[in-house]
Design an enzyme around this catalytic site. Structure first.
Site: not given
Length: 416
Positions: A79-80, A176, A218, A258
């Site tokens: 991820d990222h 991605e 978040k 996201h």
């Protein structure tokens, strides 16, 4: 080529104890007739905060798949990642979220920009694409401006992708490209120009994560104009469908949201758009699982409730420190945080109600939830005390995790 299914759903598991509970939600949805691929994700930053390694995500996911007999596709997301952080993820991931936010706004060489603009005269004009609310209006100056803003980022994505493919093999990964962790959203015309650049760089991306207008904080709901999001989302779907045909990008290329988790007000919009267009979707919910663990420990009472309170009270004394790394994606109002005396008197159900994301509940406290969302490293500092309590209260914690994913996310998003 390894391809990801039409629908996929990213789940985070900070402490690698809830993979089976998460997977049960996917099983329940499959029983409802909707197949969604689980994608377990954890970023380098999160690994650093809790002292874990990327291999732990794969190991936990594989154990859950075997335990529950899951025979459908599943993935593990690096991820990222960037070039500097990707190496530990290579042996144990098959989904790579390539994050190029740091290169957005940095100009590529002028000659590269000139070449791109000259190559893509088809982008200029009034573009009537199937499914658009109104035609895209793009000028030559727009193409140049977007190239100046994003072309170097796209080229960096290509460098990262090629490095991953050189190790994994190009047929063994899902790529991605993420552009969501930046200041300004990408409009549908900008997305089309970016996708043209992706095709030029021969990046076989299967999902792309743009930044949408509005706040994606978040752990709480979307803050913004729902009608504007609906226009953007639908226009992005139309742009992607056009780019696939125009530029030869992978046929299964889909939009990735996201979400930062819990964007409940967007789910009806997304569900209707997918129904109308037949498009696919990747949605990443990430950190809600850690909050459901806290909720479960609070509901369990005893030592679990005591530790949940300790974590919150520590966070209350370190709001700025804990919030700083996430300043762009949380809005904690310190004046609305519950004070020490109030929390110490709370029962387990009261503490749980304060952070369980049911906005209609008068006890729900959005600032408290957001603060705890970014306080997982406080739990990590307790060492085995926290994880031992997860094991001791596995049933009640797992119930919270499964119900949250299935009832609050999957059903509204895919079933209505």
């Amino acid at each position: 080529m390894l391809t990801i299914g039409k629908y996929s759903f990213g789940v985070g598991d900070r402490f690698a104890h809830q993979a089976a509970a998460q997977l049960r939600a996917f099983q329940k949805l499959a029983d409802d007739g909707v197949d969604v691929a689980p994608v377990w994700n954890k970023s380098n930053r999160e690994h650093t905060f809790v002292g874990s390694r990327p291999q732990s995500v794969y190991d936990a996911a594989k154990a859950a798949v075997e335990k529950l007999g899951w025979a459908k596709p599943w993935h593990v997301d690096a991820d990222h990642i960037q070039l500097a952080t990707v190496e530990p993820f290579l042996p144990c991931s098959d989904f790579f979220t390539i994050d190029v936010a740091d290169w957005i706004g940095k100009a590529a060489p002028a000659s590269d920009i000139d070449t791109f603009v000259d190559r893509h005269s088809e982008l200029v004009g009034s573009l009537e694409l199937a499914g658009l609310s109104t035609p895209l209006q793009i000028t030559g100056d727009d193409v140049r401006r977007v190239a100046e803003q994003y072309l170097l980022a796209v080229k960096e994505a290509a460098v990262i992708y090629q490095h991953i493919a050189s190790v994994k093999g190009s047929g063994n990964l899902v790529a991605e490209v993420s552009m969501d962790e930046t200041d300004s959203p990408q409009t549908p015309p900008e997305l089309l120009i970016i996708l043209a650049a992706m095709a030029d760089e021969k990046i076989p991306l299967q999902t792309i994560a743009p930044k949408f207008t509005g706040r994606f904080n978040k752990g709480v709901d979307y803050v913004g104009d729902l009608a504007q999001f609906e226009r953007e989302f639908n226009d992005d779907l139309a742009v992607i469908a056009h780019a696939v045909k125009q530029y030869g990008l992978p046929e299964n290329l889909k939009l990735s949201v996201h979400s930062g988790s819990d964007k409940f007000s967007l789910y009806p919009i997304i569900r209707e758009s997918l129904r109308r267009t037949g498009a696919g979707l990747h949605i990443k919910t990430a950190g809600t699982t850690w909050l459901e663990e806290l909720i479960g420990l609070a509901e369990a009472g005893g030592d679990g409730l005591e530790l949940a309170k300790e974590i919150y009270l520590y966070a209350l004394d370190h709001v700025e420190e804990l919030s700083a790394p996430y300043a762009s994606v949380i809005d904690v109002d310190a004046s609305k945080l519950l004070d020490l005396a109030t929390v110490q008197q709370y029962s387990g159900s009261e503490f749980a109600s304060s952070i369980r994301h049911i906005p209609a509940n008068p006890m729900f406290n959005a600032s408290m939830r957001q603060l705890l969302h970014v306080s997982f490293k406080v739990a990590a500092k307790t060492g085995s005390r926290y994880t031992d309590l997860l094991v001791a209260n596995e049933e009640i914690v797992g119930k919270q995790v499964t119900e949250n994913i299935y009832e609050r996310h999957m059903r509204p998003l895919f079933l209505g």
